[in-house]
Motif scaffolding. Sequence first.
Motif, PDB file in Angstrom:
ATOM      1  N   SER A 112       0.851  -1.184   0.000  1.00 28.15           N
ATOM      2  CA  SER A 112       0.000   0.000   0.000  1.00 28.15           C
ATOM      3  C   SER A 112       0.890   1.239   0.000  1.00 28.15           C
ATOM      4  O   SER A 112       2.084   1.160  -0.273  1.00 28.15           O
ATOM      5  N   ASN A 113       0.311   2.376   0.335  1.00 31.12           N
ATOM      6  CA  ASN A 113       1.066   3.609   0.463  1.00 31.12           C
ATOM      7  C   ASN A 113       1.754   4.000  -0.845  1.00 31.12           C
ATOM      8  O   ASN A 113       2.941   4.306  -0.877  1.00 31.12           O
ATOM      9  N   HIS A 114       1.011   3.964  -1.933  1.00 30.97           N
ATOM     10  CA  HIS A 114       1.522   4.425  -3.200  1.00 30.97           C
ATOM     11  C   HIS A 114       0.396   5.143  -3.942  1.00 30.97           C
ATOM     12  O   HIS A 114      -0.768   5.060  -3.554  1.00 30.97           O
ATOM     13  N   GLU A 115       0.764   5.836  -5.001  1.00 29.79           N
ATOM     14  CA  GLU A 115      -0.206   6.572  -5.814  1.00 29.79           C
ATOM     15  C   GLU A 115      -0.431   5.831  -7.128  1.00 29.79           C
ATOM     16  O   GLU A 115       0.404   5.027  -7.553  1.00 29.79           O
ATOM     17  N   VAL A 116      -1.546   6.134  -7.783  1.00 33.24           N
ATOM     18  CA  VAL A 116      -1.867   5.509  -9.067  1.00 33.24           C
ATOM     19  C   VAL A 116      -2.295   6.592 -10.053  1.00 33.24           C
ATOM     20  O   VAL A 116      -3.197   7.389  -9.764  1.00 33.24           O
ATOM     21  N   LEU A 117      -1.643   6.625 -11.208  1.00 35.39           N
ATOM     22  CA  LEU A 117      -2.022   7.518 -12.282  1.00 35.39           C
ATOM     23  C   LEU A 117      -2.921   6.765 -13.250  1.00 35.39           C
ATOM     24  O   LEU A 117      -2.543   5.723 -13.781  1.00 35.39           O
ATOM     25  N   GLU A 118      -4.120   7.291 -13.455  1.00 30.81           N
ATOM     26  CA  GLU A 118      -5.059   6.710 -14.413  1.00 30.81           C
ATOM     27  C   GLU A 118      -4.705   7.238 -15.801  1.00 30.81           C
ATOM     28  O   GLU A 118      -4.861   8.429 -16.088  1.00 30.81           O
ATOM     29  N   LEU A 119      -4.236   6.355 -16.660  1.00 32.15           N
ATOM     30  CA  LEU A 119      -3.726   6.746 -17.976  1.00 32.15           C
ATOM     31  C   LEU A 119      -4.772   6.658 -19.080  1.00 32.15           C
ATOM     32  O   LEU A 119      -4.532   7.125 -20.198  1.00 32.15           O
ATOM     33  N   GLY A 120      -5.903   6.023 -18.798  1.00 33.60           N
ATOM     34  CA  GLY A 120      -6.890   5.789 -19.835  1.00 33.60           C
ATOM     35  C   GLY A 120      -6.452   4.653 -20.743  1.00 33.60           C
ATOM     36  O   GLY A 120      -5.629   3.814 -20.365  1.00 33.60           O
ATOM     37  N   ASP A 121      -6.987   4.609 -21.943  1.00 30.94           N
ATOM     38  CA  ASP A 121      -6.606   3.574 -22.904  1.00 30.94           C
ATOM     39  C   ASP A 121      -5.309   3.985 -23.584  1.00 30.94           C
ATOM     40  O   ASP A 121      -5.220   5.065 -24.177  1.00 30.94           O
ATOM     41  N   VAL A 122      -4.306   3.117 -23.484  1.00 31.07           N
ATOM     42  CA  VAL A 122      -2.978   3.407 -24.036  1.00 31.07           C
ATOM     43  C   VAL A 122      -2.718   2.500 -25.232  1.00 31.07           C
ATOM     44  O   VAL A 122      -2.749   1.267 -25.102  1.00 31.07           O
ATOM     45  N   VAL A 123      -2.467   3.096 -26.382  1.00 29.97           N
ATOM     46  CA  VAL A 123      -2.094   2.321 -27.575  1.00 29.97           C
ATOM     47  C   VAL A 123      -0.612   1.980 -27.464  1.00 29.97           C
ATOM     48  O   VAL A 123       0.246   2.858 -27.333  1.00 29.97           O
ATOM     49  N   LEU A 124      -0.308   0.700 -27.510  1.00 30.53           N
ATOM     50  CA  LEU A 124       1.045   0.199 -27.306  1.00 30.53           C
ATOM     51  C   LEU A 124       1.829   0.159 -28.608  1.00 30.53           C
ATOM     52  O   LEU A 124       1.273   0.327 -29.700  1.00 30.53           O
ATOM     53  N   GLN A 125       3.129  -0.080 -28.486  1.00 33.66           N
ATOM     54  CA  GLN A 125       3.976  -0.205 -29.674  1.00 33.66           C
ATOM     55  C   GLN A 125       3.449  -1.256 -30.642  1.00 33.66           C
ATOM     56  O   GLN A 125       3.583  -1.123 -31.855  1.00 33.66           O
ATOM     57  N   GLY A 135      -7.789   1.056 -19.901  1.00 35.05           N
ATOM     58  CA  GLY A 135      -7.836   1.569 -18.539  1.00 35.05           C
ATOM     59  C   GLY A 135      -6.508   1.441 -17.822  1.00 35.05           C
ATOM     60  O   GLY A 135      -6.458   1.031 -16.664  1.00 35.05           O
ATOM     61  N   ALA A 136      -5.429   1.815 -18.498  1.00 34.05           N
ATOM     62  CA  ALA A 136      -4.080   1.608 -17.956  1.00 34.05           C
ATOM     63  C   ALA A 136      -3.867   2.389 -16.667  1.00 34.05           C
ATOM     64  O   ALA A 136      -4.300   3.539 -16.531  1.00 34.05           O
ATOM     65  N   LYS A 137      -3.176   1.749 -15.741  1.00 32.73           N
ATOM     66  CA  LYS A 137      -2.866   2.351 -14.443  1.00 32.73           C
ATOM     67  C   LYS A 137      -1.379   2.236 -14.178  1.00 32.73           C
ATOM     68  O   LYS A 137      -0.792   1.158 -14.320  1.00 32.73           O
ATOM     69  N   LEU A 138      -0.769   3.339 -13.777  1.00 31.07           N
ATOM     70  CA  LEU A 138       0.647   3.365 -13.429  1.00 31.07           C
ATOM     71  C   LEU A 138       0.783   3.671 -11.947  1.00 31.07           C
ATOM     72  O   LEU A 138       0.460   4.777 -11.501  1.00 31.07           O
ATOM     73  N   ALA A 139       1.210   2.685 -11.190  1.00 31.43           N
ATOM     74  CA  ALA A 139       1.430   2.858  -9.750  1.00 31.43           C
ATOM     75  C   ALA A 139       2.834   3.411  -9.515  1.00 31.43           C
ATOM     76  O   ALA A 139       3.785   3.023 -10.207  1.00 31.43           O
ATOM     77  N   VAL A 170       9.399  -2.217 -23.056  1.00 33.77           N
ATOM     78  CA  VAL A 170      10.103  -1.248 -22.213  1.00 33.77           C
ATOM     79  C   VAL A 170       9.778   0.166 -22.688  1.00 33.77           C
ATOM     80  O   VAL A 170       9.571   1.077 -21.876  1.00 33.77           O
ATOM     81  N   HIS A 171       9.706   0.351 -24.001  1.00 32.81           N
ATOM     82  CA  HIS A 171       9.356   1.668 -24.552  1.00 32.81           C
ATOM     83  C   HIS A 171       7.978   2.116 -24.069  1.00 32.81           C
ATOM     84  O   HIS A 171       7.797   3.284 -23.694  1.00 32.81           O
ATOM     85  N   ASP A 172       7.013   1.208 -24.052  1.00 35.09           N
ATOM     86  CA  ASP A 172       5.670   1.539 -23.556  1.00 35.09           C
ATOM     87  C   ASP A 172       5.725   1.968 -22.097  1.00 35.09           C
ATOM     88  O   ASP A 172       5.071   2.943 -21.698  1.00 35.09           O
ATOM     89  N   ASN A 173       6.482   1.245 -21.295  1.00 35.12           N
ATOM     90  CA  ASN A 173       6.620   1.586 -19.878  1.00 35.12           C
ATOM     91  C   ASN A 173       7.163   2.999 -19.710  1.00 35.12           C
ATOM     92  O   ASN A 173       6.612   3.813 -18.955  1.00 35.12           O
ATOM     93  N   VAL A 174       8.241   3.301 -20.410  1.00 37.76           N
ATOM     94  CA  VAL A 174       8.900   4.591 -20.231  1.00 37.76           C
ATOM     95  C   VAL A 174       8.044   5.727 -20.787  1.00 37.76           C
ATOM     96  O   VAL A 174       8.005   6.821 -20.213  1.00 37.76           O
ATOM     97  N   ALA A 175       7.331   5.481 -21.880  1.00 38.57           N
ATOM     98  CA  ALA A 175       6.441   6.513 -22.419  1.00 38.57           C
ATOM     99  C   ALA A 175       5.381   6.911 -21.395  1.00 38.57           C
ATOM    100  O   ALA A 175       5.048   8.098 -21.245  1.00 38.57           O
ATOM    101  N   CYS A 176       4.862   5.941 -20.669  1.00 40.72           N
ATOM    102  CA  CYS A 176       3.863   6.238 -19.635  1.00 40.72           C
ATOM    103  C   CYS A 176       4.494   6.902 -18.422  1.00 40.72           C
ATOM    104  O   CYS A 176       3.894   7.778 -17.795  1.00 40.72           O
TER     105      CYS A 176
END
Length: 354
Positions: free
Chosen positions: A18-31, A38-42, A118-124
């Motif tokens: 727990s004790n983290h934040e989550v960014l709601e990214l919406g629908d992410v088109v990948l490489q 509904g992508a989420k980045l914790a 990895v590119h998708d991860n870093v783009a987000c």
Amino acid sequence: MGLQKGSLTSVFKEKVVSNHEVLELGDVVLQSGLTLRGAKLAYKTYGRLSAAKDNTIVYPTWYSGQHTENEWLIGSGMALDPEKYFIMVPNMFGNGLSSSPSNTPPPWDRARFPGVTVHDNVACQHRLMTEVFGIDRLRLVVGWSMGAQQTFEWAVAYPKMVECIAPFCGSARTSRHNFVFLEGVKAALTADAAFQGGWYERQPTKGLRAMARVYAGWGFSQAFYRERLDMEGMGFASLEDFLTGFWEGLFLPRDANNLLAMLWTWQHADISANRTYRGDFERALGAITAKALVMPGQTHLYFPPEDSQYEVAHMPNAELRIIPSVWGHCAGGPGLNPVDVKYIDEALKGLLLS
């Protein structure tokens, strides 16, 4: 002197974080052209962002790890000092906190989870830095293992944003040999009949245990086992005790589909696999303008120093510094050997002062 057995629970624990934040990214088109719905980045932050927004360090997670398992390199008086820097630890997709097979709603869950690069991860992660925090300069990007792969990607994808990078025990592109090693890990996990092509109702524990035993021959070096550091350095009673307590203990709390999703990301890591470089690996390395300190482990079996030497030879502003350790991949983390931790921390202090 290494980690004592009793402290293992502080390194590898049940995956309830727990004790983290989550960014709601919406629908992410990948490489790949597929969409992560509904992508989420914790993420977790340590320290405070300066008024000038010039003190940010990005420290991505590693294969199967979550942000709490990066904390061994963060602390007062260390290079990654939250009293001086704003340290951002983004959780990689597939690790159970950010969007993963285990937490994505049907019909895109489990075996249907799309391949994320990895590119998708870093783009987000870049969206997190710029859209949420308004950060346009990064003092340092640093990471171990798959965190190192993300570190290289940051420097290639956003060269004007990144001042320094310090990838350790990782690579800018997954080698063919590394790919084959991971095929063995994957085969062991998926051979369990309970796996059911990824549509299991309970975790395939036989497969997870088999995966752990395959990985055990790669995570540490021959010298580590020859010197019996599993017993004398880590406090296990026997080799079998080590294989069960450490390796099976590492993978059993993880979700099988999550592990496979991150393994796919790892196998497809390549800083040149994009429209800009079109597979020209050397040209992509040459485009890294950030000051780079590349630190492979001396006895690493699947991210060997030779691969790092090749990378550094094609980077315009890079230094190779080999970690003098018999701990193999685990010379780089997650904080198992105090001698290696000190070596990495001192190297990062020097880089940040340069």
